[in-house]
Design a protein around this motif. Structure first.
Motif, PDB file in Angstrom:
ATOM      1  N   UNK A  20       0.845  -1.195   0.000  1.00  0.00           N
ATOM      2  CA  UNK A  20       0.000   0.000   0.000  1.00  0.00           C
ATOM      3  C   UNK A  20       0.874   1.236   0.000  1.00  0.00           C
ATOM      4  N   UNK A  21       0.493   2.197  -0.822  1.00  0.00           N
ATOM      5  CA  UNK A  21       1.205   3.469  -0.887  1.00  0.00           C
ATOM      6  C   UNK A  21       0.206   4.611  -0.835  1.00  0.00           C
ATOM      7  N   UNK A  22       0.560   5.641  -0.078  1.00  0.00           N
ATOM      8  CA  UNK A  22      -0.281   6.828   0.018  1.00  0.00           C
ATOM      9  C   UNK A  22       0.539   8.053  -0.332  1.00  0.00           C
ATOM     10  N   UNK A  23      -0.066   8.943  -1.093  1.00  0.00           N
ATOM     11  CA  UNK A  23       0.567  10.200  -1.446  1.00  0.00           C
ATOM     12  C   UNK A  23      -0.515  11.258  -1.593  1.00  0.00           C
ATOM     13  N   UNK A  24      -0.498  12.229  -0.681  1.00  0.00           N
ATOM     14  CA  UNK A  24      -1.522  13.258  -0.718  1.00  0.00           C
ATOM     15  C   UNK A  24      -2.905  12.661  -0.526  1.00  0.00           C
ATOM     16  N   UNK A  25      -3.799  12.943  -1.458  1.00  0.00           N
ATOM     17  CA  UNK A  25      -5.167  12.440  -1.396  1.00  0.00           C
ATOM     18  C   UNK A  25      -5.357  11.214  -2.285  1.00  0.00           C
ATOM     19  N   UNK A  26      -4.305  10.453  -2.489  1.00  0.00           N
ATOM     20  CA  UNK A  26      -4.374   9.258  -3.327  1.00  0.00           C
ATOM     21  C   UNK A  26      -3.771   8.070  -2.592  1.00  0.00           C
ATOM     22  N   UNK A  27      -4.386   6.916  -2.727  1.00  0.00           N
ATOM     23  CA  UNK A  27      -3.879   5.687  -2.129  1.00  0.00           C
ATOM     24  C   UNK A  27      -3.908   4.581  -3.167  1.00  0.00           C
ATOM     25  N   UNK A  28      -2.833   3.811  -3.236  1.00  0.00           N
ATOM     26  CA  UNK A  28      -2.725   2.692  -4.168  1.00  0.00           C
ATOM     27  C   UNK A  28      -2.490   1.415  -3.384  1.00  0.00           C
ATOM     28  N   UNK A  29      -3.306   0.392  -3.668  1.00  0.00           N
ATOM     29  CA  UNK A  29      -3.163  -0.911  -3.020  1.00  0.00           C
ATOM     30  C   UNK A  29      -2.959  -1.956  -4.104  1.00  0.00           C
ATOM     31  N   UNK A  30      -1.901  -2.748  -3.964  1.00  0.00           N
ATOM     32  CA  UNK A  30      -1.592  -3.792  -4.940  1.00  0.00           C
ATOM     33  C   UNK A  30      -1.637  -5.155  -4.268  1.00  0.00           C
ATOM     34  N   UNK A  31      -2.241  -6.120  -4.974  1.00  0.00           N
ATOM     35  CA  UNK A  31      -2.352  -7.493  -4.480  1.00  0.00           C
ATOM     36  C   UNK A  31      -1.639  -8.430  -5.453  1.00  0.00           C
ATOM     37  N   UNK A  32      -0.964  -9.430  -4.891  1.00  0.00           N
ATOM     38  CA  UNK A  32      -0.345 -10.471  -5.704  1.00  0.00           C
ATOM     39  C   UNK A  32      -0.708 -11.831  -5.090  1.00  0.00           C
ATOM     40  N   UNK A  33      -1.439 -12.646  -5.870  1.00  0.00           N
ATOM     41  CA  UNK A  33      -1.921 -13.940  -5.405  1.00  0.00           C
ATOM     42  C   UNK A  33      -1.170 -15.061  -6.115  1.00  0.00           C
ATOM     43  N   UNK A  34      -0.848 -16.096  -5.367  1.00  0.00           N
ATOM     44  CA  UNK A  34      -0.258 -17.316  -5.927  1.00  0.00           C
ATOM     45  C   UNK A  34      -0.969 -18.489  -5.258  1.00  0.00           C
ATOM     46  N   UNK A  35      -1.933 -19.108  -5.994  1.00  0.00           N
ATOM     47  CA  UNK A  35      -2.843 -20.074  -5.392  1.00  0.00           C
ATOM     48  C   UNK A  35      -2.872 -21.380  -6.184  1.00  0.00           C
TER      49      UNK A  35
END
Length: 492
Positions: free
Chosen positions: A53-68
């Motif tokens: 998860x990354x936040x900058x100002x009024x923006x947030x980015x969430x990245x998921x990586x699945x290995x199933x």
């Protein structure tokens, strides 16, 4: 490979509980699992997920990586998914609210089941939430829509999954819960060899899956006796932080024979998943008041002292003395942990070397040890002055004033009916007009109740013992009642 904890979960004490992605899956520190329906049959995939998860100002980015994988079937299986969501916040500080808009950024997904490979060719997603920032807790609600388009073995068919749903949630120092309710509408068309005609013909089927998933973090207090007899204290409180995810899939799919659906029979059933994090325990300060042993409010007083709500260094609490306006607002801000933001603001002011602060009240000096609590309560809309320029911090607090402060902290004042109503208390006529809405709401959410004669006694001065009991009930509302409303009441 262990489950990698995202940055928002590094300190679970302040974690915002939110289900992992939008797939209905659950996880703990080690394992993630979800149900997949692209073949027309429910298949459980398990494995690992990493979240950044990354936040900058009024923006947030969430990245998921699945290995199933799916260890329960004999065929080779694998699911690899990488997806990034970006949320932009439009903060309306004048309204105490924010609008969050979420969209999908990069994505890739490949599902291998036996000889078949499903590739995600397109993913459209849109989500919007309204967040109401209240002093004691943030409350939010949202809606989302999406569409996933898969190809089967490049040119042997396609699967389209339409996603519609909504979410509700809250977050405060004592707990957080988000519950999502989704409906997945699945359409599949596949070209299958017709042995009689020796040519491929399209075979189609449709199905639906209703998904309910909830992610909750709660804190609880438990008292433990000291096992040693020759000790300076008899026992103390432990604060335990727990996090649990539960989900339920209810599906309506065709009965499948290989790739061919049975047109006369349907496969209807449900599957539940759950996962728990390892609880986190924290020992708290041991209370040592000499005048509360055997008092009816002993447990309440000692809980609040252990939680640092009361920070007196005296050996005497004096439970039957009056609670002052200054002491109560300090207690409610400490109980809600609002002081963390208050301390940050204070440090920022110091760094900027600003001119000396001017108090909004003539009877409260900026040099007063509790000035920042009163100022923060005023800024948050929790308290007001007795007059426009007077707070009277040492005046005793009435029950009506205390109840109004608690309801304002929750932001629930607007839940009262239109003016002209009566509360259910027998002394309704004695309730001040400015406190009536708060007293009505506090009764409805079970923060207060009447005495043996069903009186609320709004104008009676509140003792320190009574204030302790009311504050603990308020904390229990933040701990337990909200979770029940946002999880059990919705999912059941």
């Amino acid at each position: 490979m262990l489950f990698l904890i995202c940055s928002v979960l590094i300190n679970p004490e302040y974690a915002l509980s939110a289900p992992t992605e939008f797939s209905g899956g659950v996880n703990n520190e080690y394992t993630y699992e979800e149900m997949v329906f692209v073949t027309g049959k429910p298949l459980k995939f398990t494995g690992t997920v990493s979240i950044t998860e990354r936040e900058k100002g009024d923006s947030k980015t969430v990245s998921y990586r699945f290995d199933l994988t799916t260890p329960d079937i004999s065929e080779k299986s694998q699911l690899r998914r990488t997806v990034t969501y970006t949320t932009e916040y439009d903060r309306r500080n004048d309204k105490g609210q924010a609008i969050a808009r979420t969209s999908v950024g990069s994505y890739s997904e490949k599902i291998v089941i036996g000889k078949d490979q499903y590739n995600l060719e397109d993913y459209q997603f849109s989500k919007s939430d309204v967040i109401d920032n209240r002093p004691a807790s943030d409350f939010y609600s949202g809606n989302f829509n999406g569409r996933k388009y898969y190809t089967i073995n490049k040119n042997e068919g396609e699967v389209v999954i339409e996603i519609t749903g909504g979410n509700v949630g809250y977050e405060n120092f004592w707990g957080s819960t988000e519950t999502q309710i989704m409906e997945l509408s699945i359409s599949s068309k596949r070209y299958v060899m017709d042995e009689q005609d020796n040519e491929k013909k399209p075979v189609s089927w449709n199905g639906t899956v209703n998904v309910q998933i909830s992610d909750s973090m709660t804190k609880s207090l438990s008292y433990y006796d000291n096992e040693a007899t020759l000790s300076s204290f008899n026992g103390g409180y432990v604060r335990t932080t727990r996090r649990e995810m539960v989900s339920r899939y209810e599906y309506n799919l065709p009965q499948m024979s290989g790739y061919i659906p049975d047109r006369s029979r349907r496969n209807k059933d449900s599957i539940s998943l759950s996962a728990q994090m390892v609880p986190r325990v924290e020992r708290l300060i041991v209370p040592k008041f000499r005048d509360v042993e055997g008092h009816w409010a002993q447990d309440y007083i000692e809980k609040l002292y252990s939680l640092d709500v009361f920070d007196t260094n005296s050996s005497f609490f004096v439970p039957e003395s009056s609670m002052t306006r200054e002491e109560f607002i300090k207690g409610i801000i400490r109980a809600c942990n609002i002081r963390s933001s208050m301390d940050n603001q204070k440090k920022a002011v110091t760094r900027r070397n600003q001119p000396p602060e001017v108090s909004p009240f003539k009877d409260v000096s900026p040099q007063d040890p509790d000035y920042n609590y009163i100022k923060e309560g005023l800024d948050k809309g929790i308290v007001t002055g007795v007059t426009t320029d007077s707070f009277k911090p040492k005046d005793p607090l009435t029950r009506a004033q205390a109840i109004t402060i608690l309801v304002r902290a929750l932001g629930f004042g607007n839940k009262a009916p239109n003016p002209g109503y009566q509360t259910s208390f027998s002394d309704d006529d004695s309730i001040p007009y400015w406190a009536k809405d708060s007293i009505y709401v506090a009764r409805e959410i079970n923060i207060i109740e009447g005495d043996s004669l069903n009186r609320v006694n709004p104008n009676r001065v509140m003792t320190r013992a009574e204030a302790s009991a009311m504050l603990v009930r308020f904390l229990e509302f933040l701990q337990k009642d909200l979770q029940k409303d946002y999880r059990e009441n919705i999912m059941l």
